[in-house]
Enzyme design. Structure first.
Site, PDB file in Angstrom:
ATOM      1  N   TYR A 141      -6.276   1.522   6.951  1.00 50.27           N
ATOM      2  CA  TYR A 141      -5.383   2.810   6.964  1.00 50.27           C
ATOM      3  C   TYR A 141      -5.780   3.494   8.295  1.00 50.27           C
ATOM      4  O   TYR A 141      -5.089   4.452   8.665  1.00 50.27           O
ATOM      5  CB  TYR A 141      -5.560   3.577   5.890  1.00 50.27           C
ATOM      6  N   LYS A 191     -11.266 -10.404  -0.483  1.00 52.39           N
ATOM      7  CA  LYS A 191     -10.953 -11.447   0.403  1.00 52.39           C
ATOM      8  C   LYS A 191     -11.870 -12.184   1.152  1.00 52.39           C
ATOM      9  O   LYS A 191     -11.633 -12.423   2.392  1.00 52.39           O
ATOM     10  CB  LYS A 191      -9.343 -10.947   1.113  1.00 52.39           C
ATOM     11  N   ASP A 223      -5.973 -12.027  -4.308  1.00 48.06           N
ATOM     12  CA  ASP A 223      -4.536 -12.678  -4.652  1.00 48.06           C
ATOM     13  C   ASP A 223      -4.708 -13.231  -6.336  1.00 48.06           C
ATOM     14  O   ASP A 223      -3.703 -12.671  -7.140  1.00 48.06           O
ATOM     15  CB  ASP A 223      -4.286 -13.748  -3.798  1.00 48.06           C
ATOM     16  N   ASP A 247      -4.442   0.018  -2.984  1.00 51.13           N
ATOM     17  CA  ASP A 247      -3.178   0.674  -2.973  1.00 51.13           C
ATOM     18  C   ASP A 247      -2.103   0.020  -3.759  1.00 51.13           C
ATOM     19  O   ASP A 247      -1.197   0.217  -4.505  1.00 51.13           O
ATOM     20  CB  ASP A 247      -2.733   1.080  -1.445  1.00 51.13           C
ATOM     21  N   ASP A 251      -0.199   0.119  -7.765  1.00 48.92           N
ATOM     22  CA  ASP A 251       1.179   0.164  -8.158  1.00 48.92           C
ATOM     23  C   ASP A 251       1.588  -0.942  -9.143  1.00 48.92           C
ATOM     24  O   ASP A 251       2.299  -0.954 -10.158  1.00 48.92           O
ATOM     25  CB  ASP A 251       1.960  -0.036  -7.039  1.00 48.92           C
TER      26      ASP A 251
HETATM   27  C1  IPM Z   1      -0.706   6.052  -2.529  1.00 48.64           C
HETATM   28  C2  IPM Z   1       0.430   6.151  -1.676  1.00 48.64           C
HETATM   29  C3  IPM Z   1       0.040   6.579  -0.168  1.00 48.64           C
HETATM   30  C4  IPM Z   1      -1.086   5.602   0.397  1.00 48.64           C
HETATM   31  C5  IPM Z   1       1.114   6.839   0.939  1.00 48.64           C
HETATM   32  C6  IPM Z   1       1.964   7.704   0.336  1.00 48.64           C
HETATM   33  C7  IPM Z   1       0.382   6.934   2.265  1.00 48.64           C
HETATM   34  O1  IPM Z   1       0.873   5.150  -1.574  1.00 48.64           O
HETATM   35  O2  IPM Z   1      -1.461   7.156  -2.643  1.00 48.64           O
HETATM   36  O3  IPM Z   1      -0.859   5.238  -3.158  1.00 48.64           O
HETATM   37  O4  IPM Z   1      -0.662   4.482   0.622  1.00 48.64           O
HETATM   38  O5  IPM Z   1      -2.376   5.829   0.028  1.00 48.64           O
HETATM   39 MG    MG Z   2       0.439   3.638  -3.017  1.00 47.23          MG
END
Ligand code: IPM
Ligand code: MG
Length: 360
Positions: A141, A191, A223, A247, A251
């Site tokens: 990032y 990884k 993975d 990240d 999710d």
């Molecule tokens: C998160 C989000 C952020 C990230 C984005 C909005 C920049 O996806 O906090 O998980 O990738 O960190």
């Molecule tokens: Mg995110």
């Protein structure tokens, strides 16, 4: 206690969900006689529209002065084609860096009353209780060089994944520290079969683990981790990983909790002289422009983040536990938003916030 909090609602549903989190903070302050001082600031797309910058200087100043910052979400579709430097998300990355909040804690629980909200079979998700510790201020990032060099068919895009030993060490210590108060197991995700970066990661994690002999450590490739999260989520207690892997995996893990609207997060840095952690608190979900302004968004991720703030930045254990218990009670009552697929009519964002307050 004085609670000086900066609120950055941000974009999309950020405004609605932070309003409910603030309502819960007011209820807590009332009940336990704390003095709440709230300041509002701009971050993300709304900040670009109003000031030209996703992270205005004024916001940086307010965040440095506050005891803790509560954030909604950032991101607006009108910036979809903009380069990273000019996007709302840049504001979020910049404030994380400015505050030095290098450890992002993302707890994931499958609440018993919510098992049917997940598309996965109940017997798989039941009992899931993990915390993802995502490194937040390093890795791909932030690494340089980065950018796009235009040159016809040879046009090249570069990003750099970089970590120092010190960066890996401090976030690893955070993971082991948290594991001690849980089931005493850290799973480090990397990884290392392909990336040097991950080889250093694994080496440093193994070194740090020597200081925590009471905590079990294992390693898993990212993975395979993605698959095990779904196949066998109960195997995870503390999941330690770098920025981008965290990240993506968080999710995915949201599916175990029934909805990404459920997940809170605490981004913390060093301790202040008072012993409190510098912290930025934000739900894991994004700005969801498709449902913004409709009083439909699930505020529980934001409310849980406010609870985490009480715990980490203010050391208020009883108050934080009251927020968690209230969330659990509201889930049990069935008064939940549409994302959790309730049996009856879905509740509104405001109704859920009010129910949490009533349960405290
Ligand atoms: C998160 C989000 C952020 C990230 C984005 C909005 C920049 O996806 O906090 O998980 O990738 O960190
Ligand atoms: Mg995110």
């Amino acid at each position: 206690m004085d609670l000086n909090i900066l609120v950055l609602p941000g974009d999309g549903i950020g405004m609605e969900v932070t309003a409910e989190a603030v309502r819960v903070l007011r209820r807590i302050a009332d009940k336990w006689h704390h003095q709440l001082s709230l300041t509002n600031g701009l971050l993300g797309g709304i900040a670009i529209h109003k000031t030209g910058s996703p992270f205005p200087e004024e916001t940086a100043r307010l965040a440095a002065a506050a005891d803790a910052t509560l954030l909604g979400a950032v991101g607006l579709p009108e910036f979809d084609a903009a380069p990273p430097e000019k996007r709302p998300e840049k504001g979020l990355l910049a404030i994380r860096k400015a505050l030095g909040v290098y450890a992002n804690l993302r707890p994931v629980r499958a609440y018993a009353s919510q098992l049917d909200s997940s598309p996965l079979k109940n017997h798989l998700v039941e009992g899931t209780d993990m915390i993802i510790v995502r490194e937040l201020t390093g890795g791909i990032y932030y690494g340089t060089p980065r950018g796009i060099t235009e040159n016809g068919a040879e046009t090249r895009a570069v990003n750099t994944m970089t970590y120092t030993r010190a960066e890996i060490e401090r976030v690893s210590r955070m993971a082991f520290h948290l594991a001690r108060a849980r089931r005493k197991k850290v799973t480090s995700v990397d990884k290392s079969n392909v990336l040097e970066n991950s080889q250093l990661w694994r080496r440093v994690v193994i070194e740090v683990a020597k200081d925590y002999p009471d905590v079990e450590l294992d390693h898993i490739l990212v993975d395979n981790c993605a698959m095990q999260l779904i196949l066998n989520p109960r195997r995870f207690d503390v999941v330690l990983t770098e920025n981008m892997f965290g990240d993506i995996l968080s999710d995915e893990a949201a599916v175990l909790a029934g909805s990404i609207g459920m997940l809170p997060s605490a981004s913390i840095g060093d301790r202040r002289p008072s012993g409190a952690w510098v912290g930025l608190y934000e739900p894991v979900h994004g700005s969801a422009p498709d449902i913004a302004g409709q009083n439909k968004a699930n505020p529980l991720g934001a409310i849980g983040s406010a609870g985490a703030m009480l715990l980490y930045s203010f050391g208020l254990k009883e108050e934080a536990a009251a927020v968690d218990a209230a969330i659990e009670a509201v889930l049990k009552s069935g008064k939940v938003t549409a994302d959790l697929r309730p049996a009856g009519a879905p509740a509104t964002t405001e109704e859920v916030g009010a129910a949490v307050c009533a349960a405290i």
